[in-house]
Design a protein around this motif. Structure first.
Motif, PDB file in Angstrom:
ATOM      1  N   ARG A   1      -0.583   6.734  -0.016  1.00 45.07           N
ATOM      2  CA  ARG A   1      -1.104   7.209   1.260  1.00 45.07           C
ATOM      3  C   ARG A   1      -2.088   8.366   1.087  1.00 45.07           C
ATOM      4  NH1 ARG A   1       0.700   6.424   5.860  1.00 45.07           N
ATOM      5  NH2 ARG A   1       1.810   4.534   6.314  1.00 45.07           N
TER       6      ARG A   1
ATOM      7  N   LEU B   1     -11.533  -9.905  10.409  1.00 43.62           N
ATOM      8  CA  LEU B   1     -12.909 -10.347  10.664  1.00 43.62           C
ATOM      9  C   LEU B   1     -13.141 -10.641  12.153  1.00 43.62           C
ATOM     10  CD1 LEU B   1     -13.537 -12.629   7.543  1.00 43.62           C
ATOM     11  CD2 LEU B   1     -14.197 -10.242   7.888  1.00 43.62           C
TER      12      LEU B   1
ATOM     13  N   PHE C   1       0.851  -1.180   0.000  1.00 42.44           N
ATOM     14  CA  PHE C   1       0.000   0.000   0.000  1.00 42.44           C
ATOM     15  C   PHE C   1       0.886   1.227   0.000  1.00 42.44           C
ATOM     16  CE2 PHE C   1      -3.911   2.104   0.386  1.00 42.44           C
ATOM     17  CZ  PHE C   1      -3.737   3.190   1.208  1.00 42.44           C
TER      18      PHE C   1
ATOM     19  N   MET D   1      -6.795  -3.727   2.129  1.00 40.69           N
ATOM     20  CA  MET D   1      -8.195  -3.642   1.695  1.00 40.69           C
ATOM     21  C   MET D   1      -8.407  -2.382   0.858  1.00 40.69           C
ATOM     22  SD  MET D   1     -10.423  -5.983   2.410  1.00 40.69           S
ATOM     23  CE  MET D   1     -12.035  -5.231   2.451  1.00 40.69           C
ATOM     24  N   LEU D   2      -7.882  -1.275   1.337  1.00 42.46           N
ATOM     25  CA  LEU D   2      -8.034  -0.005   0.600  1.00 42.46           C
ATOM     26  C   LEU D   2      -7.328  -0.086  -0.750  1.00 42.46           C
ATOM     27  CD1 LEU D   2      -7.499   2.416   3.601  1.00 42.46           C
ATOM     28  CD2 LEU D   2      -9.599   2.208   2.261  1.00 42.46           C
TER      29      LEU D   2
ATOM     30  N   ARG E   1      -6.068  -3.644   6.751  1.00 39.41           N
ATOM     31  CA  ARG E   1      -6.869  -2.456   6.410  1.00 39.41           C
ATOM     32  C   ARG E   1      -6.261  -1.706   5.224  1.00 39.41           C
ATOM     33  NH1 ARG E   1      -7.224  -1.946  12.788  1.00 39.41           N
ATOM     34  NH2 ARG E   1      -9.306  -2.831  13.082  1.00 39.41           N
ATOM     35  N   ARG E   2      -4.954  -1.581   5.245  1.00 43.11           N
ATOM     36  CA  ARG E   2      -4.307  -0.864   4.132  1.00 43.11           C
ATOM     37  C   ARG E   2      -4.413  -1.660   2.840  1.00 43.11           C
ATOM     38  NH1 ARG E   2       0.711   1.593   7.747  1.00 43.11           N
ATOM     39  NH2 ARG E   2      -0.564   3.237   8.676  1.00 43.11           N
TER      40      ARG E   2
ATOM     41  N   LEU F   1      -3.423  -6.448  11.408  1.00 42.91           N
ATOM     42  CA  LEU F   1      -4.622  -5.623  11.255  1.00 42.91           C
ATOM     43  C   LEU F   1      -4.346  -4.354  10.444  1.00 42.91           C
ATOM     44  CD1 LEU F   1      -6.226  -6.048  14.796  1.00 42.91           C
ATOM     45  CD2 LEU F   1      -7.288  -6.631  12.605  1.00 42.91           C
ATOM     46  N   VAL F   2      -3.203  -3.735  10.711  1.00 46.48           N
ATOM     47  CA  VAL F   2      -2.875  -2.515   9.958  1.00 46.48           C
ATOM     48  C   VAL F   2      -2.689  -2.862   8.478  1.00 46.48           C
ATOM     49  CG1 VAL F   2      -1.090  -0.757   9.595  1.00 46.48           C
ATOM     50  CG2 VAL F   2      -1.890  -1.253  11.904  1.00 46.48           C
TER      51      VAL F   2
ATOM     52  N   LYS G   1     -11.699  -9.109  14.540  1.00 44.17           N
ATOM     53  CA  LYS G   1     -11.807  -7.789  15.177  1.00 44.17           C
ATOM     54  C   LYS G   1     -13.158  -7.164  14.860  1.00 44.17           C
ATOM     55  CE  LYS G   1     -10.501  -4.660  17.726  1.00 44.17           C
ATOM     56  NZ  LYS G   1     -10.314  -4.962  19.133  1.00 44.17           N
ATOM     57  N   ARG G   2     -13.545  -7.258  13.592  1.00 43.42           N
ATOM     58  CA  ARG G   2     -14.765  -6.582  13.155  1.00 43.42           C
ATOM     59  C   ARG G   2     -16.024  -7.228  13.739  1.00 43.42           C
ATOM     60  NH1 ARG G   2     -18.768  -4.951  12.786  1.00 43.42           N
ATOM     61  NH2 ARG G   2     -19.950  -3.900  11.135  1.00 43.42           N
TER      62      ARG G   2
ATOM     63  N   TYR H   1      -6.445  -7.995  21.026  1.00 46.26           N
ATOM     64  CA  TYR H   1      -5.278  -8.502  20.307  1.00 46.26           C
ATOM     65  C   TYR H   1      -4.820  -9.831  20.918  1.00 46.26           C
ATOM     66  CZ  TYR H   1      -4.499  -4.157  17.662  1.00 46.26           C
ATOM     67  OH  TYR H   1      -4.618  -3.096  16.802  1.00 46.26           O
TER      68      TYR H   1
ATOM     69  N   THR I   1       0.948 -10.756  19.977  1.00 39.79           N
ATOM     70  CA  THR I   1       0.054  -9.588  19.895  1.00 39.79           C
ATOM     71  C   THR I   1       0.645  -8.514  18.975  1.00 39.79           C
ATOM     72  OG1 THR I   1       1.026  -8.736  21.931  1.00 39.79           O
ATOM     73  CG2 THR I   1      -1.060  -9.897  22.145  1.00 39.79           C
ATOM     74  N   SER I   2       1.976  -8.415  18.921  1.00 39.33           N
ATOM     75  CA  SER I   2       2.604  -7.465  17.995  1.00 39.33           C
ATOM     76  C   SER I   2       2.296  -7.850  16.557  1.00 39.33           C
ATOM     77  CB  SER I   2       4.122  -7.446  18.167  1.00 39.33           C
ATOM     78  OG  SER I   2       4.439  -7.082  19.463  1.00 39.33           O
TER      79      SER I   2
ATOM     80  N   ASP J   1      -1.178  -6.713  15.702  1.00 38.60           N
ATOM     81  CA  ASP J   1      -1.163  -5.281  15.396  1.00 38.60           C
ATOM     82  C   ASP J   1      -0.776  -5.077  13.931  1.00 38.60           C
ATOM     83  OD1 ASP J   1      -0.969  -2.535  15.493  1.00 38.60           O
ATOM     84  OD2 ASP J   1       0.929  -2.500  16.585  1.00 38.60           O
TER      85      ASP J   1
END
Lengths: 144, 178
Positions: free
Chosen positions: B84, B128, B81, B162-163, B159-160, B155-156, B130-131, B137, B148-149, B152
């Motif tokens: 920006r 999914l 991605f 997906m866009l 989302r990126r 998920l970031v 999360k949503r 986490y 958990t890292s 993080d």
């Protein structure tokens, strides 16, 4: 915090995984930075779009029925073994009685076979089948 | 089981629908299989663990296996991605009685599902979970067997990506329609 520092915390901020102080700092940055704020807005839109209209339909009843079939199938498996053992014992006794001409032995051995099954499978094994029949009735009533 | 199924059927169905992009019937079949597995494996559940974590471990594994069986994964390479700026996405769509709006909503749903399917498995699952379950986490990490890292990061990137996928899809459709 600058954009690069925010970038590493943006995900945790969005998901509520940051401690209070850091979360406030990120919030303050977002209030002043249109670029970072725009990314958060896009993530929110993605979340909104992922919402799905669902029709659960008859999932509950169909699952309970499948579950009952499975439970009943399991019990039937034991029942089949039990029936086979009883028949085998009975046949053995009959053939024995034909050879030795002692008919009384047939009854004795068959009853013995049943009590053997009781000992092998435990007293609850057969009672469980009745319970499952009760479950099936419940589902039948639910469907009606 | 009745109470359990009633409580969890919708989140499970939502996850399956989005994860596999399947129709309601197929999703219900898979959801049924999930609950049967819950019953079969009920002795494995430890009361010290959250039931939702255990349940969605079963759901994600089932979806992963189903996807593998069907060979639906179209792309194993995550998209970068780079853009920006505004990816020129018009994600807003008001569905009214207007047939044109409905057609747009349907097209958008298709784009969304394609974008979701292009995500690597763990990114999609994390997104999914999360949503639809708003899991922490820590819970997601437990289900996906990562740190958990890593959640993080997943998920970031999800989302990126997906866009980026949505923007790419829109560009492709724009080229095709010209």
């Amino acid at each position: 915090m600058n954009c690069n520092e925010i970038n590493t915390r943006l995900g945790r901020w969005y998901d509520g995984e940051l401690d209070g102080k850091t979360a406030r700092e990120v919030g303050e940055h977002l209030a002043l930075c249109p670029r970072c704020a725009a990314e958060i807005l896009q993530w929110r839109r993605i979340d909104q779009l992922l919402t799905v209209e669902l029709d659960a339909g008859d999932l509950l009843n169909s699952t309970l029925e499948a579950l009952n079939r499975e439970r009943l199938g399991g019990s039937m498996w034991w029942l089949k073994i039990a029936a086979a053992a009883v028949i085998a014992t009975g046949l053995g006794a009959i053939s024995g009685s034909l050879i030795w001409n002692e008919p009384a032995q047939t009854t004795t051995v068959t009853a013995g076979g049943l009590s053997m099954l009781e000992r092998s499978f435990g007293p609850g094994a057969l009672a469980g089948i009745d319970d499952l029949a009760g479950d099936a009735d419940t589902i039948g009533q639910r469907r009606r | 089981m009745t109470e359990l199924i009633e409580h969890w059927q919708r989140p499970v169905l939502a996850f399956i629908c989005r994860s596999l992009g399947c129709d309601d019937d197929e999703a219900r079949d898979l959801a049924q299989e999930v609950f049967l597995r819950v019953w079969r494996q009920r002795r494995r559940w430890k009361p010290t663990a959250a039931f939702s974590t255990w349940l969605f471990t079963i759901v994600t594994n089932l979806c992963r296996n189903r996807r593998r069986d069907l060979g639906r994964r179209p792309d194993l390479v995550p998209l970068d991605f780079d853009d920006r700026g505004d990816p020129a996405l018009d994600l807003q769509c008001s569905v009214a009685d207007d047939p044109h709006a409905r057609a747009e909503a349907s097209a958008l749903a298709g784009r969304l599902q394609r974008a979701l399917e292009k995500l690597p498995e763990n990114q999609r699952s994390a997104l999914l979970l999360k949503r639809f379950q708003d899991m922490s986490y820590r819970q997601i990490a437990e289900i996906l067997d990562v740190t958990t890292s890593a959640v993080d990061s997943l998920l970031v990137r999800a989302r990126r990506n997906m866009l980026a996928n949505l923007a790419q899809d829109q560009q492709l459709n724009g080229v095709e329609s010209k």
